[in-house]
Design an enzyme around this catalytic site. Sequence first.
Site, PDB file in Angstrom:
ATOM      1  N   CYS A  17       0.825  -1.197   0.000  1.00  0.00           N
ATOM      2  CA  CYS A  17       0.000   0.000   0.000  1.00  0.00           C
ATOM      3  C   CYS A  17       0.870   1.264   0.000  1.00  0.00           C
ATOM      4  CB  CYS A  17      -0.992  -0.028   1.161  1.00  0.00           C
ATOM      5  SG  CYS A  17      -2.308   1.212   1.005  1.00  0.00           S
ATOM      6  N   HIS A 107      -3.692  -4.924   0.003  1.00  0.00           N
ATOM      7  CA  HIS A 107      -3.265  -5.521   1.274  1.00  0.00           C
ATOM      8  C   HIS A 107      -3.389  -7.047   1.212  1.00  0.00           C
ATOM      9  CE1 HIS A 107      -2.822  -1.885   3.813  1.00  0.00           C
ATOM     10  NE2 HIS A 107      -3.648  -1.368   2.917  1.00  0.00           N
ATOM     11  N   GLU A 109      -2.218  -9.096   3.357  1.00  0.00           N
ATOM     12  CA  GLU A 109      -2.202  -9.675   4.709  1.00  0.00           C
ATOM     13  C   GLU A 109      -3.578  -9.827   5.327  1.00  0.00           C
ATOM     14  OE1 GLU A 109      -2.095  -5.212   5.483  1.00  0.00           O
ATOM     15  OE2 GLU A 109      -1.482  -6.618   3.925  1.00  0.00           O
ATOM     16  N   SER A 161     -11.409  -6.876  31.097  1.00  0.00           N
ATOM     17  CA  SER A 161     -12.695  -6.503  30.505  1.00  0.00           C
ATOM     18  C   SER A 161     -13.592  -7.698  30.220  1.00  0.00           C
ATOM     19  CB  SER A 161     -12.452  -5.748  29.188  1.00  0.00           C
ATOM     20  OG  SER A 161     -11.892  -6.627  28.231  1.00  0.00           O
ATOM     21  N   GLY A 162     -13.038  -8.897  30.295  1.00  0.00           N
ATOM     22  CA  GLY A 162     -13.801 -10.079  29.901  1.00  0.00           C
ATOM     23  C   GLY A 162     -13.572 -10.467  28.463  1.00  0.00           C
ATOM     24  N   GLY A 163     -12.897  -9.609  27.710  1.00  0.00           N
ATOM     25  CA  GLY A 163     -12.619  -9.902  26.306  1.00  0.00           C
ATOM     26  C   GLY A 163     -11.432 -10.821  26.153  1.00  0.00           C
ATOM     27  N   VAL A 164     -11.268 -11.336  24.939  1.00  0.00           N
ATOM     28  CA  VAL A 164     -10.210 -12.305  24.689  1.00  0.00           C
ATOM     29  C   VAL A 164      -8.832 -11.691  24.870  1.00  0.00           C
ATOM     30  CG1 VAL A 164     -10.265 -11.883  22.184  1.00  0.00           C
ATOM     31  CG2 VAL A 164      -9.354 -14.038  23.059  1.00  0.00           C
ATOM     32  N   ASP A 165      -8.646 -10.422  24.478  1.00  0.00           N
ATOM     33  CA  ASP A 165      -7.316  -9.817  24.554  1.00  0.00           C
ATOM     34  C   ASP A 165      -6.832  -9.701  25.995  1.00  0.00           C
ATOM     35  OD1 ASP A 165      -7.550  -9.554  21.819  1.00  0.00           O
ATOM     36  OD2 ASP A 165      -8.167  -7.466  21.899  1.00  0.00           O
ATOM     37  N   SER A 166      -7.646  -9.066  26.835  1.00  0.00           N
ATOM     38  CA  SER A 166      -7.212  -8.878  28.218  1.00  0.00           C
ATOM     39  C   SER A 166      -7.133 -10.209  28.959  1.00  0.00           C
ATOM     40  CB  SER A 166      -8.142  -7.908  28.956  1.00  0.00           C
ATOM     41  OG  SER A 166      -9.434  -8.437  29.115  1.00  0.00           O
TER      42      SER A 166
END
Length: 449
Positions: A17, A107, A109, A161-166
């Site tokens: 890009c 892109h 990717e 936060s309950g999310g997958v990342d944290s």
Amino acid sequence: MVNIPALNALVPVMGICYGAQLTTKIYGGTVGKSATREYGRARLQGILHNHPLMKGVHEEQQVWMSHADTILQLPEDAEVIASTESIPVAAFAMKNTPHPLYCLQFHPEVTHSENGKQMIANFVVDVCGCQQDWTPAAYIEETVQSIRNQVCEGKVIMALSGGVDSTVAATLIHQAIGKNLYCIFVDNGLLRKDEFNQVMEAYSALGLNVKGVNATNLFYERLKGISDPEQKRKIIGGLFIDVFQEEAEKITGIGFLGQGTIYPDVIESVSVNGPSATIKSHHNVGGLPEKMHMQLVEPLRFLFKDEVRRVGRALGLHESFIARHPFPGPGLGIRILGAVDADKVRLLQDADAIYIRHLKQEGLYDQIWQAGTILLPVQSVGVMGDERTYEFTVALRAVTSVDGMTADWAHIPYAVMANISNDIINQVKGINRVVYDISSKPPATIEWE
């Protein structure tokens, strides 16, 4: 500015890009405004199939574009290796360079570029000679050891936060330092319906040391009358830091701040010199260490969402964490367009709960990468029985993606959409109209603010 010739003297280079446009300019070509902007889907044509980068890439394959500028004239020593209907130079290769130098205007990717992985494999494996030996298990072992080396006997405080990342980040840090990880879950009043209690129960079952903090009234007070999206983000992020710092000061010896920052957060939150722009401010990136005087621990900083999920599964986390849809850091504060107050939060929580419940009941939730409800700052006339109503409109958003860098709108069956709309309007007093967002990313973003 990247010194591409110097880099290419050492290794093969692929520009993507803006990287393709920068290469064009450096080597004597011309870049300017395109007569036809390309955002989202495009189809490759005129592919030079015998080129190493295009091995196994088929004519008319979909790729994902995101550019308003285009390559008007290639450098003298360049060769076009693919085009699209709209632009003559979708991919090119420089000749007579120390090492291979290839450039793509699209892109490869992202998941919506159908042969993108093939092109990347052609470059990484065949051209560069790299081995594809990354595994989640190896990443876990390396990251846990890296955290131990960084933190040593120190203490880490982290928001959950309950999310997958944290959740994945906290689990990695917990494996590294155990009881020296202190987790805080802040209820900012902008969570999904019943989310605070659900998250606290889930983390208790994981054995993490988590303290819940109710700061709802503080956030509502500071957000009163604020409509600008970036100002809302900054208020929410700033208050989050204040609440978090207050809790951190209650624990002696805290020197590190753990965060679930992933690579799309970094890309979309930090601008570089040149024409790229900051897409959004993000409470996981920038600003926190300076104010809190802590070192960052970010075990996921260079991973995309799909890679985070792979690591989470390798850690043995329950699928309820892994498959949970992403949720923005500022929460419902940026899904309420315009000023935020408690009544609007209640409306949105109730409508969103109905939406998500239907997606789960119909077996659609796991097929969708992210879904959410947006409360619009407009009211419209409706008729309910013998009454005339003048109530709010909500927009439903659902997208398919792998990493969040690009996304396409999810094709939810009409019958399901009809049931969702009926239940929201019938059960949530204050909403009398439901619309569905069919925009892709790019040019739109997943969230509205």
